[in-house]
Design a protein around this motif. Structure first.
Motif, mmCIF file in Angstrom:
data_model
loop_
_atom_site.group_PDB
_atom_site.id
_atom_site.type_symbol
_atom_site.label_atom_id
_atom_site.label_comp_id
_atom_site.label_asym_id
_atom_site.label_seq_id
_atom_site.Cartn_x
_atom_site.Cartn_y
_atom_site.Cartn_z
ATOM 1 N N LYS A 38 96.594 110.143 51.425
ATOM 2 C CA LYS A 38 95.454 109.693 52.226
ATOM 3 C C LYS A 38 95.840 109.417 53.667
ATOM 4 C CE LYS A 38 91.617 107.756 49.730
ATOM 5 N NZ LYS A 38 91.274 106.711 48.789
ATOM 6 N N GLU A 39 97.017 108.801 53.843
ATOM 7 C CA GLU A 39 97.454 108.491 55.209
ATOM 8 C C GLU A 39 97.662 109.753 56.025
ATOM 9 O OE1 GLU A 39 99.727 104.223 54.564
ATOM 10 O OE2 GLU A 39 100.826 106.084 54.277
ATOM 11 N N ASN A 40 98.187 110.794 55.363
ATOM 12 C CA ASN A 40 98.325 112.072 56.050
ATOM 13 C C ASN A 40 96.975 112.591 56.523
ATOM 14 O OD1 ASN A 40 100.976 113.594 56.288
ATOM 15 N ND2 ASN A 40 101.186 112.710 54.252
ATOM 16 N N LEU A 41 95.979 112.449 55.654
ATOM 17 C CA LEU A 41 94.648 112.948 56.004
ATOM 18 C C LEU A 41 94.012 112.090 57.097
ATOM 19 C CD1 LEU A 41 93.249 113.757 52.445
ATOM 20 C CD2 LEU A 41 94.403 115.274 54.038
ATOM 21 N N GLU A 42 94.242 110.779 57.017
ATOM 22 C CA GLU A 42 93.677 109.888 58.039
ATOM 23 C C GLU A 42 94.250 110.209 59.412
ATOM 24 O OE1 GLU A 42 94.607 106.034 56.518
ATOM 25 O OE2 GLU A 42 92.903 106.063 55.122
ATOM 26 N N SER B 124 92.121 113.423 44.130
ATOM 27 C CA SER B 124 91.488 112.115 44.370
ATOM 28 C C SER B 124 92.269 110.966 43.753
ATOM 29 C CB SER B 124 90.069 112.100 43.804
ATOM 30 O OG SER B 124 89.322 113.115 44.404
ATOM 31 N N ASP B 125 92.786 111.185 42.547
ATOM 32 C CA ASP B 125 93.481 110.087 41.866
ATOM 33 C C ASP B 125 94.904 109.880 42.367
ATOM 34 O OD1 ASP B 125 93.914 112.611 40.853
ATOM 35 O OD2 ASP B 125 94.572 111.864 38.910
ATOM 36 N N ARG B 126 95.423 110.818 43.182
ATOM 37 C CA ARG B 126 96.787 110.671 43.677
ATOM 38 C C ARG B 126 96.840 110.365 45.171
ATOM 39 N NH1 ARG B 126 100.865 112.839 40.522
ATOM 40 N NH2 ARG B 126 102.156 111.690 41.957
ATOM 41 N N GLY B 127 95.659 110.173 45.768
ATOM 42 C CA GLY B 127 95.570 109.974 47.225
ATOM 43 C C GLY B 127 96.418 108.831 47.751
ATOM 44 N N ALA C 225 93.807 120.624 51.907
ATOM 45 C CA ALA C 225 92.814 119.565 52.119
ATOM 46 C C ALA C 225 92.865 119.084 53.566
ATOM 47 C CB ALA C 225 93.088 118.401 51.175
ATOM 48 N N ARG C 226 94.081 118.891 54.059
ATOM 49 C CA ARG C 226 94.229 118.372 55.410
ATOM 50 C C ARG C 226 93.630 119.322 56.450
ATOM 51 N NH1 ARG C 226 100.155 117.461 57.696
ATOM 52 N NH2 ARG C 226 100.051 119.724 57.748
ATOM 53 N N SER C 227 93.854 120.617 56.236
ATOM 54 C CA SER C 227 93.353 121.575 57.219
ATOM 55 C C SER C 227 91.827 121.598 57.252
ATOM 56 C CB SER C 227 93.889 122.970 56.902
ATOM 57 O OG SER C 227 93.300 123.446 55.715
ATOM 58 N N LEU C 228 91.181 120.977 56.256
ATOM 59 C CA LEU C 228 89.724 121.032 56.176
ATOM 60 C C LEU C 228 89.051 119.739 56.629
ATOM 61 C CD1 LEU C 228 89.501 122.765 52.713
ATOM 62 C CD2 LEU C 228 89.031 123.809 54.930
ATOM 63 N N VAL C 229 89.865 118.707 56.905
ATOM 64 C CA VAL C 229 89.311 117.383 57.210
ATOM 65 C C VAL C 229 88.335 117.430 58.394
ATOM 66 C CG1 VAL C 229 89.921 115.096 58.119
ATOM 67 C CG2 VAL C 229 91.199 116.055 56.216
ATOM 68 N N HIS C 230 88.654 118.218 59.396
ATOM 69 C CA HIS C 230 87.810 118.240 60.597
ATOM 70 C C HIS C 230 86.795 119.396 60.568
ATOM 71 C CE1 HIS C 230 91.231 120.838 61.318
ATOM 72 N NE2 HIS C 230 90.573 121.443 62.271
ATOM 73 N N ASP D 38 87.486 111.836 51.339
ATOM 74 C CA ASP D 38 87.204 111.839 49.902
ATOM 75 C C ASP D 38 86.771 113.226 49.436
ATOM 76 O OD1 ASP D 38 87.864 109.226 49.741
ATOM 77 O OD2 ASP D 38 85.804 108.460 49.870
ATOM 78 N N LYS D 39 85.981 113.874 50.273
ATOM 79 C CA LYS D 39 85.462 115.194 49.914
ATOM 80 C C LYS D 39 86.589 116.219 49.761
ATOM 81 C CE LYS D 39 83.037 118.482 52.355
ATOM 82 N NZ LYS D 39 82.201 118.815 53.509
#
Lengths: 328, 252
Positions: free
Chosen positions: A94-98, A125-128, A146-151, A116-117
Motif C-alpha cells: 500500500k505504501e508503494n501505491l500511496e 487486497s488482503d496483502r496490501g 497495480a501501481r502503474s494504474l493508480v493514476h 483499493d481498486k
C-alpha cells in the motif's frame, strides 16, 4: 486521435543508430505488440516514448502530447511496468501505491478508492499491508501492474511483464490485463518474448529489427502474408540440407533456426515427400520432422532472419513442442 | 504544489525506511555511547584540560557533530541502493523534477541524521551535561543546518558511483579526516599551522564550534563567533545543494 504517433523518431548513441526514423501509429484501445530480438531497439523506443531518453531527431505524440515539448504531460498520461523490478521492498504494498499516487498528483479524495481498486484488480487486497520483501516474485509483478494504474493512465507500457514468471502467474497477469481492457479506456504497448501471448492478445504487432520497423499489421494478416505452411526438420547436417532444398527451388524460404531447418512452402502435404527425398538423396539423416501453419514465430523469423530467442534452450523447444502439430 | 507533495512523499519514505531498520538504529545508538563513555573517560583521565571543561563535556558536542556527519554520509548510500534495486527508475519517470527528487532525498537523509543526533543529545545526562528546553530549541535548527551540507556531500558522491562497495571506501576517506580535523576531539588552536589550514577549510569545524557554543551554553570559549560559524555553514549548505542537484541532474 491516436494513442501514439511517432514522426521519424531517431536515437543515436555516438555513431551508432539504435532507432532509425521510426514511424508508427497506434490506435486507441487494445494491445499493441512491439516485438524484436534483443538489442533491436524496442527498449530505446519505449524509453523515448516514456520521456526517459530524448530523441536525437524526430518526435512522437503520446496521448496527444509531444514527448519533447511536454514531457510532464506525457508522464502523467502513461503508466510503465519495467522489465526489472522497481518496487521498494522495505515498504508495504500500500505504501508503494500511496507514494506513486503522491508523485503523480492523484487528488487526495480519490487516492484511497483508487488504491483499493487497483489492489483488488490484481488480487492483493488482503496483502496490501505486508512488506513487499515478503512477497513472491509474481506478487511483486502484480503490485507493479497495480501501481502503474493508480493514476489512471491513458497509455500503459508493459516491458516484458511476464518474463521469469511461472505459467500460472502469467495467466493471472493476462487475465487482469484483459479485465482492464474491458473496464478502462486504455491502450497497452507490450513487448514480450512469448510469441503465443502476442499472437493471442495483440490487436496489432510491429516487428522491430536493427532500429527499424520491418513489419506492422494485425497478427492474422502478418501470418497470411507469409502464406503457406512451415515444415520444421531437424537433421544431422542442416547447412547442407538448406543448400540442397534451395537448389531444388521448391520452397518459398529456407532458414536455420537454432538446430532446426524451417522450410516455408505453399502446400506442405504435396511438398513434404520431395523434402524427404532430398535428404535421402544426399544422405542426410533426419532426426525429426513436423509441420505447422504459420505462427507469429515464423513471421518473426521471416522478417528478421533470427529466432526470437536464439539459443533460448529448453524453453523454446518446450514451447515449440506444444505449438507444433505432429505430422499426420 | 505537486512538486511539494512529491518532495514530501520522498522525505516520508526515507524516514520510514530508516525507522524500520532496527539493528541500524540500535548500533548507531551504541557507537556514540562508546566514544563518549569509553574514549571520553579513558582519555579524559590522562590529559589535563586547557578548556576549563571536563573532557567528556568537551567532546560531547563533537560526538553529536560526528553522529550527524556519519549518519548522513552513510544514508547517502541509499541513492546507490535505489539505483541498484531499480526503485530509482520509478521516481525518475514520475512527473516531478530532478531538483525535487534530490531535495526530497536530502531532507529525508537530514531528518534521519537529526533523529540520530537527538538521541545522542539525550545521552548528555549520562555525563552530566544539562539539556534544557532552550538548548533543544536552539540545537534543532543548528543540527539541520549542519546536516543539510553533510547529506549533500554523501548524495553528491553517490551520484558518481555505481557500486555500494566503492561508496563505502570513499565514505571512510571523507568521514575520518572531516571528523578528526573538526575539533571534535581536541582543540584545534594548538595544532601546527599547516594542519590548522585543513581544519579551517573543513566545514564541520564550524558546525562543531556552533554546537559547542549552543550546548555548553557559556562554559565554552568559542574558536569563532557564532555568527561567523553560521554564515560559513549556510554558505556551505547553499553550495552543496547546488552542487548536489547539478550532479544528480547529470545522470541519465
Amino acid at each position: 486521435m491516436n494513442a501514439i504517433e511517432t514522426m521519424d523518431l531517431t536515437k543515436k548513441f555516438g555513431s551508432l543508430t539504435v532507432v532509425d526514423s521510426v514511424n508508427i501509429k497506434v490506435e486507441q484501445g487494445g494491445i499493441f505488440g512491439l516485438l524484436g530480438p534483443n538489442g533491436a531497439g524496442k527498449s530505446t523506443i519505449i524509453s523515448m516514448l516514456c520521456t526517459i531518453l530524448k530523441p536525437t531527431s524526430g518526435t512522437a505524440l503520446v496521448n496527444g502530447y509531444d514527448i519533447v515539448k511536454f514531457p510532464s504531460q506525457v508522464r502523467k498520461s502513461i503508466g510503465i511496468v519495467f522489465q526489472d523490478p522497481s518496487v521498494d521492498d522495505r515498504l508495504t504494498g500500500k505504501e508503494n501505491l500511496e507514494m506513486h499516487a503522491d508523485l503523480y498528483g492523484v487528488p487526495a479524495s480519490e487516492k484511497r478508492s483508487q488504491i483499493d481498486k487497483v489492489l483488488e484488480l490484481v488480487e492483493l487486497s488482503d496483502r496490501g499491508n505486508d512488506l513487499v520483501r515478503n512477497y513472491s516474485s509474481g506478487m511483486r509483478r502484480r503490485l507493479e501492474i497495480a501501481r502503474s494504474l493508480v493514476h489512471t493512465p491513458k497509455v500503459l507500457f508493459l516491458d516484458e511483464p511476464t518474463i521469469g514468471l511461472d505459467p500460472q502467474s502469467r495467466d493471472h497477469i493476462w487475465s487482469y490485463i484483459r479485465e482492464l481492457l474491458k473496464t478502462e479506456d486504455i491502450t497497452i504497448i507490450l513487448t514480450t518474448h512469448y510469441m503465443e501471448e502476442a499472437d493471442k492478445l495483440c490487436k496489432q504487432v510491429a516487428i522491430v529489427d536493427r532500429g527499424q520497423i520491418v513489419a506492422l499489421d494485425t497478427p492474422e494478416s502478418l501470418k497470411e502474408k507469409l502464406g503457406g505452411e512451415t515444415i520444421t526438420v531437424k537433421s544431422q547436417n542442416n547447412p547442407l540440407y538448406v543448400e540442397k532444398i534451395k537448389e531444388a527451388g521448391i520452397a518459398k524460404s529456407v532458414v536455420i533456426a537454432g538446430d532446426e531447418v524451417k522450410v516455408t512452402v505453399d502446400s506442405a502435404h504435396t511438398i513434404l515427400p520431395s523434402i524427404v527425398n532430398i535428404a535421402a538423396l544426399n544422405h542426410i539423416f533426419i532426426e525429426s520432422i513436423s509441420l505447422q501453419e504459420p505462427q507469429l514465430d515464423d513471421v518473426f523469423l521471416h522478417y528478421t532472419g533470427r529466432a526470437l530467442r536464439e539459443g533460448g534452450g529448453k524453453e523454446l523447444s518446450g514451447m515449440g513442442a506444444i505449438m507444433r502439430r505432429q505430422i499426420r | 504544489m505537486s512538486e511539494l507533495r512529491g518532495i514530501y512523499t520522498l522525505w516520508q519514505r526515507e524516514i520510514k525506511r530508516y525507522l524500520r531498520e532496527r539493528t541500524r538504529l540500535a548500533s548507531s545508538f551504541f557507537q556514540p555511547l562508546l566514544w563518549l563513555v569509553i574514549f571520553g573517560s579513558g582519555l579524559g583521565l590522562s590529559i589535563r584540560s586547557s578548556t576549563g571543561l571536563n573532557y567528556q563535556e568537551y567532546i560531547f558536542p563533537g560526538i553529536i557533530g560526528q553522529t550527524l556527519l556519519f549518519t548522513s554520509m552513510f544514508m547517502g548510500i541509499s541513492l546507490i541502493w535505489d539505483r541498484q534495486f531499480g526503485f530509482l527508475k520509478e521516481i525518475l519517470v514520475a512527473p516531478i523534477s530532478r531538483i525535487s527528487i534530490f531535495v526530497g532525498k536530502m531532507l529525508g537523509v537530514s531528518t534521519d541524521s537529526m533523529i540520530q543526533g537527538m538521541i545522542v543529545l539525550m545521552l548528555g545526562f549520562l555525563i552530566g551535561v544539562k539539556i534544557t528546553l532552550p538548548i533543544v530549541i536552539k540545537v534543532i535548527p543548528l543540527m539541520l543546518l549542519v546536516t543539510l551540507g553533510t547529506a549533500c556531500i554523501g548524495l553528491t558522491l553517490a551520484c558518481f558511483m555505481d557500486s555500494l562497495e566503492s561508496y563505502g571506501t570513499i565514505m571512510t576517506f571523507v568521514n575520518m579526516p572531516m571528523f578528526f580535523l573538526s575539533g571534535a576531539l581536541f582543540p584545534v588552536n594548538n595544532l601546527p599551522s599547516w594542519l590548522q589550514w585543513v581544519v579551517y577549510v573543513n566545514p564541520l569545524t564550524y558546525g562543531v564550534d556552533a554546537l559547542r557554543i549552543v550546548i555548553l551554553d557559556g562554559a565554552y570559549v568559542s574558536s569563532f563567533p557564532l555568527y561567523m560559524d553560521l554564515t560559513i555553514i549556510i554558505a556551505f549548505d547553499v553550495f552543496m545543494i547546488l552542487a548536489g542537484t547539478y550532479s544528480f541532474s547529470l545522470r541519465k
